[in-house]
Design an enzyme around this catalytic site. Sequence first.
Site, PDB file in Angstrom:
ATOM      1  N   ASP A  30      66.241 -97.583   1.930  1.00 31.75           N
ATOM      2  CA  ASP A  30      65.883 -96.228   2.382  1.00 31.75           C
ATOM      3  C   ASP A  30      65.396 -96.296   3.822  1.00 31.75           C
ATOM      4  O   ASP A  30      64.373 -96.915   4.104  1.00 31.75           O
ATOM      5  CB  ASP A  30      64.798 -95.677   1.445  1.00 31.75           C
ATOM      6  CG  ASP A  30      64.129 -94.414   1.970  1.00 31.75           C
ATOM      7  OD1 ASP A  30      64.765 -93.700   2.769  1.00 31.75           O
ATOM      8  OD2 ASP A  30      62.974 -94.158   1.574  1.00 31.75           O
ATOM      9  N   ASP A  34      62.093 -91.284   2.387  1.00 26.87           N
ATOM     10  CA  ASP A  34      62.055 -90.224   1.375  1.00 26.87           C
ATOM     11  C   ASP A  34      62.177 -90.766  -0.040  1.00 26.87           C
ATOM     12  O   ASP A  34      62.210 -90.007  -1.008  1.00 26.87           O
ATOM     13  CB  ASP A  34      63.143 -89.179   1.639  1.00 26.87           C
ATOM     14  CG  ASP A  34      64.569 -89.734   1.493  1.00 26.87           C
ATOM     15  OD1 ASP A  34      64.715 -90.956   1.246  1.00 26.87           O
ATOM     16  OD2 ASP A  34      65.519 -88.949   1.640  1.00 26.87           O
ATOM     17  N   ASP A  38      70.012 -94.723   1.569  1.00 26.87           N
ATOM     18  CA  ASP A  38      70.933 -93.939   2.395  1.00 26.87           C
ATOM     19  C   ASP A  38      71.865 -94.862   3.179  1.00 26.87           C
ATOM     20  O   ASP A  38      71.727 -96.093   3.149  1.00 26.87           O
ATOM     21  CB  ASP A  38      70.166 -93.006   3.331  1.00 26.87           C
ATOM     22  CG  ASP A  38      69.016 -93.702   4.050  1.00 26.87           C
ATOM     23  OD1 ASP A  38      69.241 -94.822   4.558  1.00 26.87           O
ATOM     24  OD2 ASP A  38      67.903 -93.148   4.090  1.00 26.87           O
ATOM     25  N   ASP A 221      87.354 -94.571  -9.974  1.00 27.28           N
ATOM     26  CA  ASP A 221      86.529 -94.302 -11.136  1.00 27.28           C
ATOM     27  C   ASP A 221      87.376 -93.724 -12.271  1.00 27.28           C
ATOM     28  O   ASP A 221      88.247 -92.879 -12.044  1.00 27.28           O
ATOM     29  CB  ASP A 221      85.444 -93.296 -10.728  1.00 27.28           C
ATOM     30  CG  ASP A 221      84.424 -93.032 -11.809  1.00 27.28           C
ATOM     31  OD1 ASP A 221      83.746 -93.982 -12.229  1.00 27.28           O
ATOM     32  OD2 ASP A 221      84.310 -91.861 -12.232  1.00 27.28           O
ATOM     33  N   GLU A 287      88.843 -99.000 -12.212  1.00 27.85           N
ATOM     34  CA  GLU A 287      87.918 -99.029 -13.343  1.00 27.85           C
ATOM     35  C   GLU A 287      88.688 -98.460 -14.530  1.00 27.85           C
ATOM     36  O   GLU A 287      88.778 -97.249 -14.697  1.00 27.85           O
ATOM     37  CB  GLU A 287      86.663 -98.206 -13.081  1.00 27.85           C
ATOM     38  CG  GLU A 287      85.677 -98.304 -14.242  1.00 27.85           C
ATOM     39  CD  GLU A 287      84.764 -97.100 -14.412  1.00 27.85           C
ATOM     40  OE1 GLU A 287      83.656 -97.261 -14.960  1.00 27.85           O
ATOM     41  OE2 GLU A 287      85.179 -95.982 -14.042  1.00 27.85           O
TER      42      GLU A 287
END
Length: 560
Positions: A30, A34, A38, A221, A287
């Site tokens: 991070d 926050d 990210d 995915d 996947e």
Amino acid sequence: MINEESEKDVDQPWWREAVAYQIYPRSFADSNGDGIGDLPGITDRLDYLAELGVDAIWICPFYTSPQNDHGYDVADYCDVDPIFGTLADADRLIDRAHELGLKVIVDLVPNHTSSAHPWFTEALAEAEVEAKQTGAGPGTTARDRYIFRDGRGEAGEEPPTNWRSVFGGPAWTRIASGQWYLHLFDDDQPDLNWHNPEVVAEFTKILTFWLEQGVDGFRVDIAHGLFKELRDQVVPEGLALTSDAAVMYQRGVTDAPMWDNPGVHEIYREWRTLIDSFDGDRMMVAEAWTPGPAELRRYVRTDEFNQAFNFSWLQAPWSAEAFTEVIESTLKALGPSRAAPTWVLSNHDVARHRSRYGDGLQALHRARAATLTMLALPGSAYLYQGEELGLPQVYLPPEYQEDPWSETGEGGRDGCRVPLPWSGFEPPFGFSDVPDEELPMQPWLPQPAEWVDMTVAAQTGVKDSTLEFYRAALAARRIHALGGAEDVEILDSPEGVVAFRRRGASSGTSGDDEQGDLVVVLNCGMEPTPLPEGEIVMYSGEPIVGDLPTDSAVWIRAAD
């Protein structure tokens, strides 16, 4: 990295023997304090990954999303969600990774969108109009981008099929017009209709966008889920129709009209043609949850996916017999396709393999041994962030659980997604870049206080730490385990022991094999086991004197 000086490897695409490191963006690093990871946080830590010795990174979704399924509910596939940064941040990440010699694989989610996607918003608005007046008919509407159907029963009050969501509950939700829409996962994730040309064309644009941004590959995915046969699922007598039943086809227990239908392969052939039109050996990995390697082979035909995740390895228990069966069946099944196998032990959807193998130090020893064995096998390997630190699965009380799966009572995946500990003596353990004047805060999922000895800082330079083991194992892989035969010879061994020979693997920077073939021994048994003659070049635990201890693995340059 591929051994560039070995003639047999020089023309091999980068992904064929690569080690990729999976990054779950919310939980990696991070940069703005926050509590949520990210893209700038990833960029700041790329040097760590290069030093670890991986060849590529796979980044889970960071696209615009309501985050109901933490990014796997996409509202805009060609932009970055503000919690992760901006498109400019994505560009900087890709550029920095390439400077460090790291390839970048991004996630693609084609089975469903978010309910906040403009297409679905349009579909619901259209349905609301139709509920008040006649006009837009099914099949020629915005709803045809998704799978909307009339219900069964006199008033359409029953779902179109008996399917259950993987996250629990019915796989259909009724809307104002009286129709139902399909969602194999959360009701905020409506399934797309891949028979619709608009859907096909849109994903061609999405793929092209990210290829032009410079990504090196895509992890697709739910690759086995795009096409559905809309009929009731046939469940054997005595088996309850639950979310588990919807995936029981993986074990050959029941049929699954929602998974693995032939139409998916035409789509992937078109994608492969597009990806191959770009330079740089771009790739895609599937996947695809299938009953076994034989079914998985369909996805890695020469004109479809370059790779498909080998979940049989991940699902195998701590057992010499189970590991041997997976190795033999995988290599046998993929051999005719000339596809390189992939090996993976953990990811963001399953309990960490350290915890799957037991408790305490024994489980850690087993995890390291399984990893060392995996890294010697032909093909590529995928690591999940934090496994190089030996992180266990975390039990999170219900009040901390955020996974939509946990809301249904079907269990959750938050325990493997707890943010990484980087440094310091209390949470957030360096995960968040917190200004000095502010008090430390827990990140989006709380870290256990006992992780204080498992941070990157605490393990760096410590000889017996799991982090230094991973660094050594990845370095040894480049020296001893690349460029060899794409098959292995299973050796006779005592009960509870896996042993195999890898012929022709590298034995130094020259790529020759004068030092002998690589022999790998994994002891899953109850007693130490004798070792073949040769030079020990890598081991998973304590230095080996005499026999190989239980719950450990070793690499040996065979004497002959």
